[in-house]
Design an enzyme around this catalytic site. Structure first.
Site, PDB file in Angstrom:
ATOM      1  CG  ASP A  67      26.040  40.525 -61.091  1.00  0.00           C
ATOM      2  OD1 ASP A  67      27.042  40.164 -60.435  1.00  0.00           O
ATOM      3  OD2 ASP A  67      24.946  39.940 -61.016  1.00  0.00           O
ATOM      4  CB  THR A  91      24.109  45.318 -59.115  1.00  0.00           C
ATOM      5  OG1 THR A  91      24.531  44.035 -59.595  1.00  0.00           O
ATOM      6  CG2 THR A  91      24.035  46.241 -60.317  1.00  0.00           C
ATOM      7  N   GLY A 147      20.801  42.650 -53.722  1.00  0.00           N
ATOM      8  CA  GLY A 147      22.084  42.211 -53.166  1.00  0.00           C
ATOM      9  C   GLY A 147      22.924  43.415 -52.764  1.00  0.00           C
ATOM     10  NE  ARG A 155      22.063  34.337 -60.074  1.00  0.00           N
ATOM     11  CZ  ARG A 155      21.464  34.577 -58.915  1.00  0.00           C
ATOM     12  NH1 ARG A 155      20.151  34.773 -58.892  1.00  0.00           N
ATOM     13  NH2 ARG A 155      22.140  34.619 -57.792  1.00  0.00           N
ATOM     14  CG  ASP A 196      17.537  43.934 -63.827  1.00  0.00           C
ATOM     15  OD1 ASP A 196      18.221  44.875 -64.266  1.00  0.00           O
ATOM     16  OD2 ASP A 196      17.074  43.025 -64.528  1.00  0.00           O
ATOM     17  CG  ASP A 251      23.396  42.992 -64.223  1.00  0.00           C
ATOM     18  OD1 ASP A 251      23.416  43.996 -63.473  1.00  0.00           O
ATOM     19  OD2 ASP A 251      22.784  41.955 -63.952  1.00  0.00           O
ATOM     20  NE  ARG A 301      15.901  37.331 -52.509  1.00  0.00           N
ATOM     21  CZ  ARG A 301      16.285  36.088 -52.477  1.00  0.00           C
ATOM     22  NH1 ARG A 301      15.452  35.144 -52.050  1.00  0.00           N
ATOM     23  NH2 ARG A 301      17.489  35.740 -52.884  1.00  0.00           N
TER      24      ARG A 301
END
Lengths: 322, 322, 322, 322
Positions: free
Chosen positions: D129, D127, D11, D173, D103, D131, D72
């Site tokens: 996020d 990213t 993303g 997520r 990730d 995360d 992708r």
């Protein structure tokens, strides 16, 4: 019409890119080739041309500034310079031009067209000052007032926190439109514009009355071209007779750039479409404008000479609402 | 602890309101009464106090400025002034105070606490300049750099359109943090900060090299407190030896206000919670800070005296990336 | 006229506060008392009134939402409810009201005025949808299109990075003004509005042509009230016949709030001033509008029944420019 | 090292462009050639390479998205795909790569490096996020929280105007960082994150208590990946037992794009510089991070497996401050 060229000239204004995009895509959509002229009249003299395709103007609608860049051109003020420009245009089969700019741009266009009437020129009003006759709104104005307003909103936070009086100078050498709009929008105590005589004594009286009434902050918006001098001079005079701690901010060039607003992009696009359409309809020597919501055509000579007047009701509103 | 008071002092900074909110709600959540002191030390002397409830600080987390307002206090520099302040605090059962401000605020606090040690005071670093020792980030800094960056992004649109060189002066009398961050973030050609000696000849050389390499615009960010003088002076010197058209913008007070960023609100809230917790834990005379992500406590005397150093890697990055 | 009241009703819209401020300050400036009615018609029934002073509306011009709040009122649809409202107004010496809202607000006003003609009512168009007849722009519209545009500008970054097709649904149950403006301003491939029949097959054809032409991203803006169903339904249909990876975003309520734009604040202020002036001139039962730049007065019955038409040239521009 | 390539994958995130710019300019500054790989691993397989020069990355530091685009790649999951990618890299003399992503990106890098250890790879955490283990802040996070916060600030205007309860779903997520920060920054009543078990009964109790206490609006921020289901499901459950009118907004993709904040641009630039420096120092298979303000290196395997924990103090602050 063989090829349609577009250029920007004078001070840059947000929305110029949206207008360029509209000119290029409309020209191509109507079956013509599109040419970008870089750096205004100077680029015209130097042959700084580039063919433009639909994708050349992808992803520019949201950008401030102008991808075609801008420049002052002393050479274009000479017959020799204009002759070179003409030769370049002819050599490139350009017979229609959309000129995006202000006073200086259209003055140049008018002289050029008298000398070389076989080149058709239509103008789009690109200047943040909103000081062209023949349009209610120029390209750049709506964005500039939002940018200036945001800056003054910020300053007001500090004014409120500290019992301070801020003089904020906004752009507008000949016209008070920016000052008037942002003054109303930020709840300024006073708005000083070139269009009306500034009465410093009255201003001092108003500010002192506010102070007595425990109004703990005040903003005075000053147009660059106000008759009483710039913000620094006025502030100095006021400070002598007023208990507030006085501060001055000159917003300056940050008002010019930035992402165009929604209305700006729509308006600039609409004017660009109309400019190409006007060329194709055989019009020349006119500036596209938006008057009472409709597209209007004003001869360059008139667009330059006259000025829009500020709605007097607006000036009155400052007194009622502040 | 009976009642916990909070005040803001010195220049206002975005996030101060988020910090006030956190102090008030944490104090009440922990079972104490909360008092707002208006206009800093001056309000303390004049007894300008108001009880604060959870709803008193509703809908302020997103506002710039400070709802408690700020003021300079000459009176607090006198023993008589401080005696009055103390009397007011005692009369209102206030025995814990959170002071949100900068250098001047904590200097005042230190003197006051020596004279009246029964009043516990904890500080929160509220200043856009990021110039306090004992915290990686002050309240207001993150917002100020975004505001200044946005202004310079706008100016860059114009610089790009016109082959121009802009000198933009940002806040930072003693510290170049704002200048360094916004310089890196806007791709400035050079960043001039008080922490390093400015070499005008080197600067002119760099700018001339850029010009030769057809780099058609340049931004130089100057911290207010740079040793070579303000932006106007430096620009004047550079203009003599440089072919660019040179312009100057002083961002000034618009950097101070505005909606706090997300990180600002979270950080200011966190510091406000920590300040009340520190008072309840018996701490006094310390400034809350965020160091390497953790809450830290620095005695006022150290927070004032020392300065954070600019990471030298940051200075090096300007040369690599511009 | 004894006292002039003001209320907001229906969905909130940015600029409502600027309008409230203008009503209050103009009423007082003209020598009348001002009353705020909270929570629209429901507050009128419950007597939720508060006297308003110039300072009651300080520092609200820049706020989204409405300080007078809003509510739906089932009670006002009953004669008993309206009788209570009337009794409250009389008991408070209110004989002039400025109602800021949309369709539902003016429908209520019309019924009320037939029953109680001694209460004079003038409306200001407060709704982001721009769907009221009698004004070129409603209060809230200019801000909403900028908010929605900013969101779609963001989405376009992602669309460009990933070969994706985004369907973005914007507000507009009966009117496609928001969709049309933001569609043009973000360079959307297609804009689907209630005012024109949506041809899904044609849309699929356009998108597939784009894909073949290596256009690597696309935005389709869908008005909430489009005849082909919401964005989810349309996206699902398109996805079956189109190689792009398809995503849907419903902008929803974030379009409603936020700081009003400069034009919004000026327009809302101007309408507020005009509304009070209209009451003082003996007008009643009319909505204030801005038509071709001038203040206009439209009977409530007409403002509700008719709709503004989208300029067909605008619809055509999407095809030319995308 | 011959040539250093850079790509973005997964993303898109604001700040990726600032990072690309830093990688390109640092590589060239250190005497190496720079290559841009378009569309991530898929472009690596297809040989979608382009030499990058300092000017290739001019004026991109302020843009959201990624100029190198992303995609992708199913092919890269096969040994054949990776063999093609390797062949292309070798054919282009690329022996060092900076991979900007999350990730999935680092998982792919790890497998590839085991098979082809002569290609050195260093990662930058891109990213929104936040995360990834091994960095306190990922590239994109600071901008995303400001974008989401702005949207919720807008929604709060409406919530306040109407006695409403809004459930706002933000991205995340697997991680609640965005939800936690924007929840604290917008004064949300509750923040529901994947890291802690959501107790719907407790939530209903809190909201009902608020209602009884005349708190007239509430915001609940829900992370996408919360264990109790998405915002729609939770809102439905709550609505059954709660007198507020309940509304849901899914912020969705608008959180991903937009102009990077100042801190984002500085951080992304710093990581880009550090990534090239790491390659030149012989490092490989590590992700660059910023831990407690310092550059850190974490093996891909660890960055992927572990997660950052939310500071429990943050969760506690929501209860104290709301």
């Amino acid at each position: 019409m063989k090829k349609i060229a577009v250029f920007t000239s004078g001070g840059d204004a947000p929305g110029m890119n949206a207008c360029i995009r509209a000119v290029v895509r409309t020209a191509i959509h109507k079956g013509h080739e599109a040419i970008g002229i870089f750096r205004g009249y100077q680029g015209m003299i130097e042959g700084d041309f580039q063919p433009m395709y639909p994708y050349s103007v992808s992803n520019i609608i949201q950008l401030g500034g102008t991808i075609l860049r801008s420049a002052r051109s002393k050479d274009f003020r000479t017959p020799e310079g204009r002759a070179k420009a003409y030769a370049n245009l002819k050599a490139n089969d350009i017979d229609g031009i959309v000129a995006i700019g202000g006073d200086g741009t259209f003055t140049g266009a008018r002289i050029f067209m008298e000398e070389y009437p076989d080149i058709k020129m239509v103008g789009c009003p690109g200047t943040i000052d909103n000081d062209l006759f023949g349009t209610d709104y120029t390209i750049g104005y709506d964005t500039a007032i939002n940018t200036a307003m945001q800056a003054i909103d910020n300053i007001k936070d500090t004014a409120n926190a500290h019992d301070r009086l801020f003089f904020v100078e906004v752009m507008g050498r000949d016209a008070g439109f920016i000052a008037m709009s942002v003054g109303l929008a930020t709840g300024a105590e006073a708005v000083l514009v070139p269009e009306s005589k500034t009465d410093i004594q009255q201003l001092i009286h108003t500010l002192n009355t506010n102070y007595t009434n425990k109004k703990n902050s005040s903003i005075v918006v000053v147009a660059e071209g106000d008759d009483a001098g710039g913000a620094f001079k006025i502030a100095e005079e006021v400070q002598k007779h007023c208990p507030y701690e006085t501060k001055v901010t000159i917003l300056g060039h940050l008002q010019r750039g930035g992402r165009p607003t929604c209305m700006e992009r729509v308006r600039a696009s609409r004017m660009g479409v109309a400019a190409v359409q006007a060329l194709l309809d055989g019009k020349s020597g006119v500036m596209i404008g938006e008057v009472k919501g409709e597209i209007a055509y004003t001869p360059f000579s008139q667009a330059i000479k006259h000025h829009n007047a500020i709605n007097p009701m607006m000036l009155g509103m400052v007194d009622i609402l502040s």
